[in-house]
Design a protein around this motif. Structure first.
Motif, PDB file in Angstrom:
ATOM      1  N   LYS A  49       0.669  -1.229  -0.038  1.00  0.00           N
ATOM      2  CA  LYS A  49       0.094   0.172   0.004  1.00  0.00           C
ATOM      3  C   LYS A  49       0.819   1.348   0.100  1.00  0.00           C
ATOM      4  O   LYS A  49       0.332   2.331  -0.546  1.00  0.00           O
ATOM      5  CB  LYS A  49      -0.809  -0.139   1.312  1.00  0.00           C
ATOM      6  CG  LYS A  49      -1.812   1.426   1.408  1.00  0.00           C
ATOM      7  CD  LYS A  49      -3.081   1.120   0.622  1.00  0.00           C
ATOM      8  CE  LYS A  49      -3.947   2.229   1.142  1.00  0.00           C
ATOM      9  NZ  LYS A  49      -5.157   1.942   1.450  1.00  0.00           N
ATOM     10  N   LYS A  50       2.033   1.151   0.476  1.00  0.00           N
ATOM     11  CA  LYS A  50       2.796   2.258   0.695  1.00  0.00           C
ATOM     12  C   LYS A  50       2.556   3.514  -0.132  1.00  0.00           C
ATOM     13  O   LYS A  50       2.079   4.674   0.340  1.00  0.00           O
ATOM     14  CB  LYS A  50       4.402   1.903   0.700  1.00  0.00           C
ATOM     15  CG  LYS A  50       4.870   1.251   2.218  1.00  0.00           C
ATOM     16  CD  LYS A  50       4.571   1.891   3.113  1.00  0.00           C
ATOM     17  CE  LYS A  50       5.459   3.227   3.291  1.00  0.00           C
ATOM     18  NZ  LYS A  50       4.755   4.137   4.658  1.00  0.00           N
ATOM     19  N   SER A  51       3.180   3.329  -1.195  1.00  0.00           N
ATOM     20  CA  SER A  51       3.134   4.575  -2.087  1.00  0.00           C
ATOM     21  C   SER A  51       1.980   4.516  -3.277  1.00  0.00           C
ATOM     22  O   SER A  51       2.075   5.120  -4.278  1.00  0.00           O
ATOM     23  CB  SER A  51       4.574   4.690  -2.634  1.00  0.00           C
ATOM     24  OG  SER A  51       4.660   3.605  -3.528  1.00  0.00           O
ATOM     25  N   GLN A  52       1.020   3.869  -2.680  1.00  0.00           N
ATOM     26  CA  GLN A  52      -0.119   3.831  -3.520  1.00  0.00           C
ATOM     27  C   GLN A  52      -0.804   5.043  -3.571  1.00  0.00           C
ATOM     28  O   GLN A  52      -0.922   5.633  -2.305  1.00  0.00           O
ATOM     29  CB  GLN A  52      -1.059   2.678  -3.332  1.00  0.00           C
ATOM     30  CG  GLN A  52      -2.129   2.318  -4.254  1.00  0.00           C
ATOM     31  CD  GLN A  52      -2.910   1.217  -3.776  1.00  0.00           C
ATOM     32  OE1 GLN A  52      -3.745   1.656  -2.806  1.00  0.00           O
ATOM     33  NE2 GLN A  52      -3.037   0.286  -4.410  1.00  0.00           N
TER      34      GLN A  52
ATOM     35  N   SER B  37      10.555   2.555  -0.794  1.00  0.00           N
ATOM     36  CA  SER B  37      10.358   3.837  -0.610  1.00  0.00           C
ATOM     37  C   SER B  37      11.250   4.789   0.298  1.00  0.00           C
ATOM     38  O   SER B  37      11.709   5.819  -0.099  1.00  0.00           O
ATOM     39  CB  SER B  37       8.780   4.526  -0.474  1.00  0.00           C
ATOM     40  OG  SER B  37       8.098   3.277  -0.400  1.00  0.00           O
ATOM     41  N   THR B  70       4.324  14.023  -5.672  1.00  0.00           N
ATOM     42  CA  THR B  70       3.462  12.804  -5.793  1.00  0.00           C
ATOM     43  C   THR B  70       2.140  12.849  -5.708  1.00  0.00           C
ATOM     44  O   THR B  70       1.607  13.923  -5.117  1.00  0.00           O
ATOM     45  CB  THR B  70       3.980  11.990  -4.127  1.00  0.00           C
ATOM     46  OG1 THR B  70       3.262  10.973  -3.895  1.00  0.00           O
ATOM     47  CG2 THR B  70       3.913  13.076  -2.992  1.00  0.00           C
ATOM     48  N   ALA B  72       0.415  10.515  -3.846  1.00  0.00           N
ATOM     49  CA  ALA B  72       0.121   9.545  -2.639  1.00  0.00           C
ATOM     50  C   ALA B  72       0.224  10.464  -1.308  1.00  0.00           C
ATOM     51  O   ALA B  72       1.334  10.584  -0.764  1.00  0.00           O
ATOM     52  CB  ALA B  72       1.184   8.555  -2.580  1.00  0.00           C
ATOM     53  N   ASN B  74      -0.788  10.110   1.501  1.00  0.00           N
ATOM     54  CA  ASN B  74      -0.553   9.686   2.596  1.00  0.00           C
ATOM     55  C   ASN B  74       0.705   8.756   2.863  1.00  0.00           C
ATOM     56  O   ASN B  74       0.916   8.057   3.874  1.00  0.00           O
ATOM     57  CB  ASN B  74      -1.804   8.405   2.810  1.00  0.00           C
ATOM     58  CG  ASN B  74      -1.923   7.554   1.741  1.00  0.00           C
ATOM     59  OD1 ASN B  74      -1.259   7.707   0.815  1.00  0.00           O
ATOM     60  ND2 ASN B  74      -2.607   6.551   1.958  1.00  0.00           N
ATOM     61  N   ASP B  75       1.601   8.862   1.871  1.00  0.00           N
ATOM     62  CA  ASP B  75       2.714   8.381   1.926  1.00  0.00           C
ATOM     63  C   ASP B  75       3.955   8.709   2.893  1.00  0.00           C
ATOM     64  O   ASP B  75       4.116  10.027   2.780  1.00  0.00           O
ATOM     65  CB  ASP B  75       3.387   8.247   0.453  1.00  0.00           C
ATOM     66  CG  ASP B  75       4.684   7.577   0.400  1.00  0.00           C
ATOM     67  OD1 ASP B  75       5.021   7.008   1.506  1.00  0.00           O
ATOM     68  OD2 ASP B  75       5.473   7.715  -0.493  1.00  0.00           O
ATOM     69  N   ASP B  76       4.122   8.218   3.893  1.00  0.00           N
ATOM     70  CA  ASP B  76       4.953   8.733   5.071  1.00  0.00           C
ATOM     71  C   ASP B  76       6.450   8.340   4.877  1.00  0.00           C
ATOM     72  O   ASP B  76       7.207   8.670   5.904  1.00  0.00           O
ATOM     73  CB  ASP B  76       4.254   8.506   6.497  1.00  0.00           C
ATOM     74  CG  ASP B  76       4.150   7.184   6.510  1.00  0.00           C
ATOM     75  OD1 ASP B  76       4.261   6.181   5.745  1.00  0.00           O
ATOM     76  OD2 ASP B  76       2.986   6.682   7.441  1.00  0.00           O
ATOM     77  N   SER B  77       6.912   7.717   3.556  1.00  0.00           N
ATOM     78  CA  SER B  77       8.211   7.304   3.655  1.00  0.00           C
ATOM     79  C   SER B  77       9.100   8.412   3.912  1.00  0.00           C
ATOM     80  O   SER B  77      10.378   8.277   4.393  1.00  0.00           O
ATOM     81  CB  SER B  77       8.334   6.674   2.372  1.00  0.00           C
ATOM     82  OG  SER B  77       7.427   5.904   1.903  1.00  0.00           O
ATOM     83  N   ASP B 111       7.477  11.000  -8.054  1.00  0.00           N
ATOM     84  CA  ASP B 111       7.189   9.394  -7.358  1.00  0.00           C
ATOM     85  C   ASP B 111       6.433   8.835  -8.765  1.00  0.00           C
ATOM     86  O   ASP B 111       5.796   9.632  -9.369  1.00  0.00           O
ATOM     87  CB  ASP B 111       6.344   9.900  -6.359  1.00  0.00           C
ATOM     88  CG  ASP B 111       5.614   8.624  -5.469  1.00  0.00           C
ATOM     89  OD1 ASP B 111       4.941   7.656  -6.051  1.00  0.00           O
ATOM     90  OD2 ASP B 111       5.888   8.686  -4.071  1.00  0.00           O
ATOM     91  N   THR B 112       6.539   7.532  -8.677  1.00  0.00           N
ATOM     92  CA  THR B 112       5.793   6.884  -9.741  1.00  0.00           C
ATOM     93  C   THR B 112       4.141   7.211  -9.839  1.00  0.00           C
ATOM     94  O   THR B 112       3.651   7.062 -10.825  1.00  0.00           O
ATOM     95  CB  THR B 112       5.772   5.153  -9.734  1.00  0.00           C
ATOM     96  OG1 THR B 112       5.563   4.992  -8.479  1.00  0.00           O
ATOM     97  CG2 THR B 112       6.797   4.782 -10.409  1.00  0.00           C
ATOM     98  N   THR B 113       3.628   7.559  -8.639  1.00  0.00           N
ATOM     99  CA  THR B 113       2.172   7.906  -8.606  1.00  0.00           C
ATOM    100  C   THR B 113       1.934   9.173  -9.371  1.00  0.00           C
ATOM    101  O   THR B 113       0.669   9.575  -9.678  1.00  0.00           O
ATOM    102  CB  THR B 113       1.728   8.293  -7.332  1.00  0.00           C
ATOM    103  OG1 THR B 113       2.603   9.160  -6.494  1.00  0.00           O
ATOM    104  CG2 THR B 113       1.902   6.885  -6.394  1.00  0.00           C
TER     105      THR B 113
END
Lengths: 679, 185
Positions: A49-52, B37, B70, B72, B74-77, B111-113
């Motif tokens: 799900k991470k970078s989805q 990530s 990005t 995403a 919600n991505d916290d990487s 980012d790929t998103t």
């Protein structure tokens, strides 16, 4: 067991379970200690799900970006939604919009949930969204996510046919000064001032003020329809992340305006000789405000708590029903991963609403002051069956409301991503539109007919009225969806969604027992769940970038609805509206060109098929175009010229149902605008 | 009565449960590992050592701004870079879906998103001296694309288009180039 305790118990058991099954985390690594050489040797894990992104979600989703808004030249949020496939947008008059997803359009379209920064702006009592007050600094909107189809499990009640999620930028991204102003023939004048800055290294803020004056539209003969209006708003937002794991958002807005409108009303036969109908101008004050707070705590990777609370206030001194709404809402959410393949979000919430009304001859409610409570809890579990390839999603929302008690809204979804460029998804969901206290109590004396005038065949006057009912059940849909997303090349991508919706217990009117008043007869019609039906359709979005300086965006929708009356209902009007007020086909093509030297040219062509049936009338189809040319002489300054609805002097788009305001025709408009951004 | 009744008790229990969450997590802490990530974020952070920007590009004297394009949200990487500094500069990570928000940055990671339409994003910043990095396939082959990150057999590798970087007045040190899978000159 009472509801609060029930929900608390569910939450309690969940938090205990989740505590003990959380996987270990990797948050203690200091990247500075990892030289590049070791990094290249390190084995990395991939979490599904991470970078989805939301655009990879198993739902029909369309995202309007800040660039889309800026370059379309729109001056309000509902007009921006015209670029989304499967969304119907029509203007009733200068200050009123009808917006819906997948049919059932109307000013009070009650099957669409609209959120602004996590705050529901759907007015449950009045079955819709007052779009005229839903405004902000358009430049500060980050994106608008539009989900067609049921979205109740994650977002909440009334997301029967769709969810619109308006998200503004964090104040971290709105640093500096923004000043913009403009005006034209219809947009009489608008001005925005926003300033963003830093309070401390971890805290940013912005403040804004905006004012707009809009002109009137016209009738079929080109005459003024008395629907000019103005609105002013101001607000503040603060974002802070004082620690590595906590972030806070505090936000507040206030708006105040006045709008002109004209009502067609009917006198009671007891009070007056015929003719009973008359036109009367109204000047409605609209005032509202909100305070919003959110706290997010990161527990580990893909694991977080969110607590949000808000209060909002809406006051409208509408001629036929002055009204004040106050809401308090509190929501808690927890996201975590379970094992290596499950990503779970669950949450619980409570909303308290207070309603104050002032009845009139036309609209009457026995209880002029009432309150509502809504308890809800949800769970959303994404299970990765094959990492990065195949995921199964289960979700459900359990709610308790004042009118129908418990409602369960489950859904199941499957998404297959064979490669980075392609995804296929399918979903089955149930969603409901619960009746409101208003639906139960309304007395609407909507029409008086002189003797022996069709449709009144009696020798005495006849009064028609709509009555609410405590017997009302929830309107229900079971939706089946299938969709795909593919990036054929980096310059071409296509998004397609198909749906079949099966509706039950839809709300119509059934004739009640006629009765006599001193001078006339009365025919009541009672709200009842006596209609079922189905709808199917297809929606497509296309993004094509033939050259770096030219982009094309297309959206196409096709839909058809079929409705059938049940029981004793003879309500051909509401049946006709449900089946016939959605254009069968809609097309939108946007072209954006960067012509060099800071000059951009944007054209937007829209074609909408006719509306077959709306309150016994039909609306012609139309094709129209908006155009915008902008020039950036300096990095911080932009000048633009916009023309809207260029193909017609004026044209009708929609008429109001229920509340009899006089509709008007949308006019061709031009305006010039200056935007100055100083970081 | 077996179960204590009343709302306050339930709420109290609930809060207690929440309090225990971080504790139980610490008990089960295992050997540290990076997600894909996060590793990419750490890579971006490391490149700062090996790239020289024209002096004029730094808008803030004591900070370097890393932009993450990005979708995403919600991505916290990237939180892994929170409160980090390098070569005397504080690292500020800016995440946005709008390339316009990131113009002030010295590095932009796509980012790929955000891969849909990234060619236009690159086009929009073509005149700035910004190091561009992405995990989009063959990113370095597109106009304005400088470093492509790729995961092969669970390990990170990267390809550099040095010619593109030089066009934007960026200098990449030989140390970084030595570690690259491939360098286009």
């Amino acid at each position: 067991m009472n509801v609060t305790r029930f929900i608390s118990l569910i939450s309690l058991s969940f938090s205990f379970i989740t505590c003990f099954i959380q996987p270990s985390s990797a948050e203690e690594i200091d990247p500075a200690t990892l030289p590049l050489e070791s990094l290249m040797d390190l084995k990395v894990t991939s979490v599904s799900k991470k970078s989805q992104s939301l655009t990879d979600a198993a739902a029909a989703i369309f995202v309007i970006t800040q660039e889309d808004i800026r370059r379309s030249g729109v001056t309000n949020i509902p007009d921006a939604l015209r670029m989304v496939p499967g969304i119907q947008v029509a203007r009733i008059d200068s200050s009123k919009w009808a917006v819906s997803a997948r049919g059932f359009n109307g000013r009070f379209s009650n099957k669409l949930l609209v959120l602004k920064d996590g705050r529901s702006i759907y007015t449950p009592f009045f079955l819709g969204v007052y779009w005229e007050t839903q405004d902000t600094v358009l430049e500060d909107i980050d994106r608008i996510e539009v989900i067609r189809g049921p979205g109740a499990s994650l977002w909440g009640a009334n997301a029967v046919n769709g969810v619109i999620n308006i998200i503004t930028k964090s104040s971290e991204h709105t640093n500096g000064l923004l000043a913009s102003a403009g005006g034209g023939n219809y947009e009489k004048g608008f001005a925005t001032l926003r300033y963003g800055g830093q309070l401390s290294p971890s805290t940013t803020y912005r403040v804004y003020a905006k004012h707009l004056e809009r002109g009137h539209f016209v009738d079929a003969n080109g005459n003024d329809t008395n629907d000019a209006w103005h609105n002013s708003m101001a607000g503040v937002r603060m974002d802070s992340s004082p620690t590595a794991t906590d972030s806070f958002t505090l936000q507040g807005d206030y708006n105040s305006g006045k709008l002109n409108e004209t009502y067609k009303l009917y006198r009671l036969p007891a009070d007056s000789p015929p003719p009973y109908d008359f036109l009367t101008p109204g000047r409605t004050g609209i005032d509202g405000g909100d305070v919003f707070f959110r706290w997010q705590r990161k527990l580990a990777d893909s694991s977080s708590h969110t607590l949000q609370a808000y209060y909002d206030h809406d006051k409208r001194d509408m001629l036929i029903l002055p009204q004040t709404f106050d809401n308090i809402d509190i929501d808690f959410q927890h996201r975590f991963t379970l094992g290596t393949n499950q990503d779970i979000i669950w949450g619980a919430g409570y909303r308290y609403g207070s309603i104050k009304l002032l009845s009139s001859t036309t609209l009457d409610f026995p209880e002029q002051s009432t309150s509502t409570s809504l308890y809800s809890s949800f769970i959303h579990d994404e299970i990765s069956l094959i990492p990065n390839r195949l995921s199964l999603i289960f979700g459900a929302r359990l709610e308790h409301n004042d009118t129908t008690g418990f409602e369960l809204q489950p859904n199941g979804r499957l998404i297959w991503t064979p490669n980075q460029q392609t995804s296929l998804w399918t979903a089955v969901s149930r969603a409901v539109r619960t009746p409101t206290v208003g639906d139960q109590q309304i007395i609407y004396r909507y029409r008086s007919l002189p003797p022996a005038t069709p449709p009144n065949s009696l020798p005495i006057p006849l009064r028609l009225e709509i009555l609410g009912s405590t017997q009302l059940k929830s309107e229900e849909v079971i939706a089946y969806e299938l969709g795909s997303r593919s990036e054929i090349t980096t310059r071409l991508s296509i998004d397609v969604a198909l749906f079949y919706n099966d509706y039950r217990n839809l709300r119509v009117l059934k004739p009640g027992q006629p009765y006599a008043e001193t001078t006339n007869a009365v025919q009541p019609f009672i709200l009842s769940n006596d209609m079922h039906g189905y709808a199917y359709g297809a929606e497509a979005a296309l993004e094509l970038t033939p050259f770096d300086w030219w982009r094309l965006r297309g959206a196409y929708s096709f839909e058809k609805l079929f409705m059938y009356l049940d029981g004793t209902s003879i309500d051909q009007i509401n049946k006709g509206n449900a089946a016939g007020d959605t254009p069968r086909q809609q097309l939108s093509i946007r072209s954006g060109m960067d012509l060099g030297s800071g000059v951009n040219l944007d054209l937007w062509l829209r074609a909408v098929e006719r509306i077959d049936w709306i309150d016994s009338q039909s609306m012609p189809g139309y094709a129209t175009m908006d155009a915008r040319i902008s020039w950036k002489p300096y990095k911080d300054l932009e000048l633009s010229l916009v023309g809207q609805n260029l193909f017609h002097d004026h044209r009708p788009e929609f008429i109001p149902e229920y509340v009899n305001t006089v509709p008007s025709e949308i006019v061709r408009s031009y305006f010039a605008m200056v935007t100055w951004k100083l970081r | 009565m077996l179960i204590p009744s009343g709302r306050p008790v339930i709420i109290l229990l609930f809060l207690t449960a929440l309090l225990f969450c971080p504790l139980t997590r610490q008990l089960s802490q295992a050997s540290p590992q990076l997600t894909e990530s996060q590793a990419k974020a750490v890579f971006v952070y490391n490149t700062i050592r090996y790239v020289t920007w024209p002096k004029t590009v730094f808008k803030l004297e004591d900070a370097i701004e890393v932009g993450v394009l990005t979708k995403a949200s919600n991505d916290d990487s990237w939180d892994i870079l929170k409160n980090k500094s390098i070569l005397g500069r504080k690292v500020i990570v800016r995440k946005s879906s709008d390339i316009d928000d990131l113009r002030s940055c010295q590095i932009i990671y796509i980012d790929t998103t955000a891969r849909k339409d990234f060619v236009r994003s690159l086009h929009a910043i073509r005149q700035e001296s910004i190091l561009t990095i992405s995990d989009i396939d063959n990113f370095h082959m597109y106009e304005g694309g400088m470093i492509t990150l790729k995961v092969v057999n669970s390990r990170l590798n990267f390809t550099v288009n040095l010619a593109t970087a030089r066009k934007s007045a960026l200098d990449i040190s030989s140390h970084l180039l030595k570690l690259a899978h491939e360098v286009l000159r």
